[in-house]
Design a protein around this motif. Sequence first.
Motif, PDB file in Angstrom:
ATOM      1  N   ARG A 206      -7.780  46.467 -34.650  1.00 27.40           N
ATOM      2  CA  ARG A 206      -6.488  46.033 -34.537  1.00 27.40           C
ATOM      3  C   ARG A 206      -6.639  44.571 -35.018  1.00 27.40           C
ATOM      4  O   ARG A 206      -5.512  44.162 -35.717  1.00 27.40           O
TER       5      ARG A 206
ATOM      6  N   ASP B  59       0.454  41.351 -32.295  1.00 30.96           N
ATOM      7  CA  ASP B  59      -0.231  42.427 -31.924  1.00 30.96           C
ATOM      8  C   ASP B  59      -1.324  41.844 -30.767  1.00 30.96           C
ATOM      9  O   ASP B  59      -2.166  42.701 -30.442  1.00 30.96           O
TER      10      ASP B  59
ATOM     11  N   ARG C  72      -1.837  44.285 -28.169  1.00 36.46           N
ATOM     12  CA  ARG C  72      -1.479  45.498 -28.504  1.00 36.46           C
ATOM     13  C   ARG C  72      -2.437  46.585 -27.737  1.00 36.46           C
ATOM     14  O   ARG C  72      -2.177  47.731 -27.507  1.00 36.46           O
TER      15      ARG C  72
END
Length: 184
Positions: A21, A57, A60
């Motif tokens: 990520r 994010d 996330r």
Amino acid sequence: MSKATMQALEMPSWSCVTEKRMAHIERVTALLDEWAQKLGLSAEEALAWHDAGRLHDALRDAPEHLLRELAGDSPDYATEMLHGPAAAERMRRDGERRTELLDAVRYHTIGSANWGRLGRALYMADYLEPGRKFSRADRAYLAAQAPHDFEATFRQVVRARLEWSLREGMRLYPEAVVLWNSVR
């Protein structure tokens, strides 16, 4: 995620992202930084674009219970849609007052017809970043066009994201439908 990687983009201590990520966040941020430079944005606006990329994010990979707790006003969202509202709320609690930045992060997965340039840029960069494996040539073309024809590129990205959602049988959130109707 390693502390060195977190410091490279100055991720907040509350962020919860995997190495994979983090690589996505870095690519989104780099694309936003590139567009900001090509568009000749002011230092203040360029910083907001950078911050949107690095924070969109940030939660996330957080557990669902934390996402639902932070995103309290978004109870009907699917779990994978909660990280934006949760991150925006956490940013707000930490003192973030740039409303356009908070709205960009909050709605980056579904879209908002109320966005200015920042929200639209984040929505595009999240979709167009070069690490995604689908439609690479088409997405690279759109990414290159964004600084030259921002609104037309945005319209194409909205269309592509909605078409994908429909093909996959995904739910269309009311905000996404309003966004499409505002740009078509």
